[in-house]
Design a protein around this motif. Structure first.
Motif, mmCIF file in Angstrom:
data_model
loop_
_atom_site.group_PDB
_atom_site.id
_atom_site.type_symbol
_atom_site.label_atom_id
_atom_site.label_comp_id
_atom_site.label_asym_id
_atom_site.label_seq_id
_atom_site.Cartn_x
_atom_site.Cartn_y
_atom_site.Cartn_z
ATOM 1 N N PRO A 142 0.784 -1.235 0.000
ATOM 2 C CA PRO A 142 0.000 0.000 0.000
ATOM 3 C C PRO A 142 0.822 1.294 0.000
ATOM 4 C CG PRO A 142 0.227 -0.736 2.249
ATOM 5 C CD PRO A 142 0.987 -1.733 1.388
ATOM 6 N N GLY A 143 2.158 1.191 -0.080
ATOM 7 C CA GLY A 143 2.998 2.363 0.141
ATOM 8 C C GLY A 143 2.687 3.573 -0.711
ATOM 9 N N VAL A 144 2.526 3.373 -2.022
ATOM 10 C CA VAL A 144 2.248 4.509 -2.905
ATOM 11 C C VAL A 144 0.876 5.098 -2.589
ATOM 12 C CG1 VAL A 144 1.914 5.252 -5.291
ATOM 13 C CG2 VAL A 144 3.753 3.648 -4.740
ATOM 14 N N VAL A 145 -0.082 4.237 -2.316
ATOM 15 C CA VAL A 145 -1.427 4.710 -1.965
ATOM 16 C C VAL A 145 -1.372 5.563 -0.700
ATOM 17 C CG1 VAL A 145 -3.730 3.954 -1.219
ATOM 18 C CG2 VAL A 145 -2.592 2.791 -3.121
ATOM 19 N N ILE A 146 -0.596 5.115 0.289
ATOM 20 C CA ILE A 146 -0.446 5.883 1.527
ATOM 21 C C ILE A 146 0.235 7.215 1.242
ATOM 22 C CG2 ILE A 146 0.737 5.948 3.764
ATOM 23 C CD1 ILE A 146 0.247 2.874 3.902
ATOM 24 N N ALA A 147 1.252 7.209 0.385
ATOM 25 C CA ALA A 147 1.962 8.448 0.051
ATOM 26 C C ALA A 147 1.028 9.459 -0.612
ATOM 27 C CB ALA A 147 3.142 8.137 -0.866
ATOM 28 N N ILE A 148 0.120 8.974 -1.447
ATOM 29 C CA ILE A 148 -0.850 9.864 -2.103
ATOM 30 C C ILE A 148 -1.837 10.427 -1.088
ATOM 31 C CG2 ILE A 148 -2.809 9.914 -3.710
ATOM 32 C CD1 ILE A 148 -1.257 7.854 -5.441
ATOM 33 N N CYS A 149 -2.351 9.575 -0.224
ATOM 34 C CA CYS A 149 -3.410 9.982 0.706
ATOM 35 C C CYS A 149 -2.875 10.767 1.904
ATOM 36 C CB CYS A 149 -4.163 8.758 1.220
ATOM 37 S SG CYS A 149 -5.044 7.831 -0.056
ATOM 38 N N CYS A 150 -1.617 10.547 2.250
ATOM 39 C CA CYS A 150 -1.043 11.134 3.470
ATOM 40 C C CYS A 150 0.249 11.871 3.132
ATOM 41 C CB CYS A 150 -0.764 10.049 4.495
ATOM 42 S SG CYS A 150 -2.159 8.967 4.874
ATOM 43 N N PRO A 151 0.164 13.068 2.563
ATOM 44 C CA PRO A 151 1.371 13.797 2.161
ATOM 45 C C PRO A 151 2.292 14.136 3.324
ATOM 46 C CG PRO A 151 -0.604 15.181 1.950
ATOM 47 C CD PRO A 151 -1.076 13.789 2.200
ATOM 48 N N GLU A 152 1.763 14.079 4.549
ATOM 49 C CA GLU A 152 2.590 14.376 5.717
ATOM 50 C C GLU A 152 3.413 13.166 6.169
ATOM 51 O OE1 GLU A 152 -1.106 12.476 7.236
ATOM 52 O OE2 GLU A 152 -0.606 13.914 5.652
ATOM 53 N N VAL A 153 3.209 12.016 5.532
ATOM 54 C CA VAL A 153 3.950 10.797 5.857
ATOM 55 C C VAL A 153 5.028 10.570 4.796
ATOM 56 C CG1 VAL A 153 3.796 8.309 6.231
ATOM 57 C CG2 VAL A 153 1.922 9.788 6.976
#
Length: 228
Positions: free
Chosen positions: A96-107
């Protein structure tokens, strides 16, 4: 089709986001659509994923990964993180890493994989999707330690390995107060039974993936605190 009418795939994505109660901007939704297109293009040459049908990719990859985002956001908020570092182990095509990067720019998300073409894909995705918080890393997770990387607040995986192997291999990459987030299908009772007493499963939650009739759960683990 007019320019204002979303494609069927985008309609499915937006309906899924509504079901997950996950609010994203139009720009983030477009990034997710572009990401799926990128996976499809690369898979034709590099076989990134066995799933090739776009509709199946939407449910089995994007929405499946998106289901873990709200629990992650809740954890980070409860832990008091304004900014955090996440490691996606055995990331493959970035799920899920890319999906998380898209949804959570602060991460700040690092996707690590032992297969060079997959790490290269992550680097290309970061450039194509304009994600400065996304890094692709070609390495074995066991090689990551405080001497060569900053520790991570969350170390996650999606159907990567047994809980024992996942936590053991990535232990040196975990920050002192960090946690593991393991995405699984059915609750892995047999895997939990094999965990050493030094690892605590402190929370388990069922995930409901829109459009996917299959069991999914999320396990949260951390090093067991020594009792003085």
């Amino acid at each position: 089709m007019s320019a204002t009418t979303p494609s069927p795939a985008e309609q499915t994505l937006r309906a899924g986001l509504a079901e997950l109660q996950l609010v994203l901007t139009d720009a983030q939704i477009q990034q997710l659509m572009d990401y799926q297109t990128l996976i499809g293009k690369w898979t034709q040459v590099y076989n990134l994923t066995a799933v090739r049908d776009p509709a199946e990719m939407m449910t089995h990859h994007l929405l499946d990964s998106l289901a873990a985002v709200p629990p992650l956001q809740r954890h980070l908020k409860q832990a008091g993180f304004e900014r955090s570092r996440l490691l996606d182990v055995g990331s493959g095509a970035g799920l899920p890493g890319v999906v998380i990067a898209i949804c959570c720019p602060e991460v700040a998300v690092t996707c690590v994989d032992t297969v060079n073409k997959k790490a290269t894909f992550i680097k290309q995705a970061a450039l194509s999707l304009k994600l400065p918080n996304l890094t692709g890393l070609h390495a074995r997770v066991e090689s990551l330690n405080p001497s060569n990387t900053q520790p991570f607040d969350v170390v996650c995986s999606r159907a990567f390995a047994s809980l024992v192997d996942f936590t053991q291999w990535s232990a040196n990459a975990l920050a002192p107060q960090g946690v593991w987030m393991a995405m699984k299908g059915k609750q892995p009772g047999d895997e939990r039974a094999l965990l050493p007493p030094t690892i605590e499963v402190f929370h388990v939650e069922q995930l409901r993936v829109p459009g996917l009739n299959a069991e999914r759960c999320l396990l949260w683990l951390r090093p067991q605190q020594a009792v003085s």
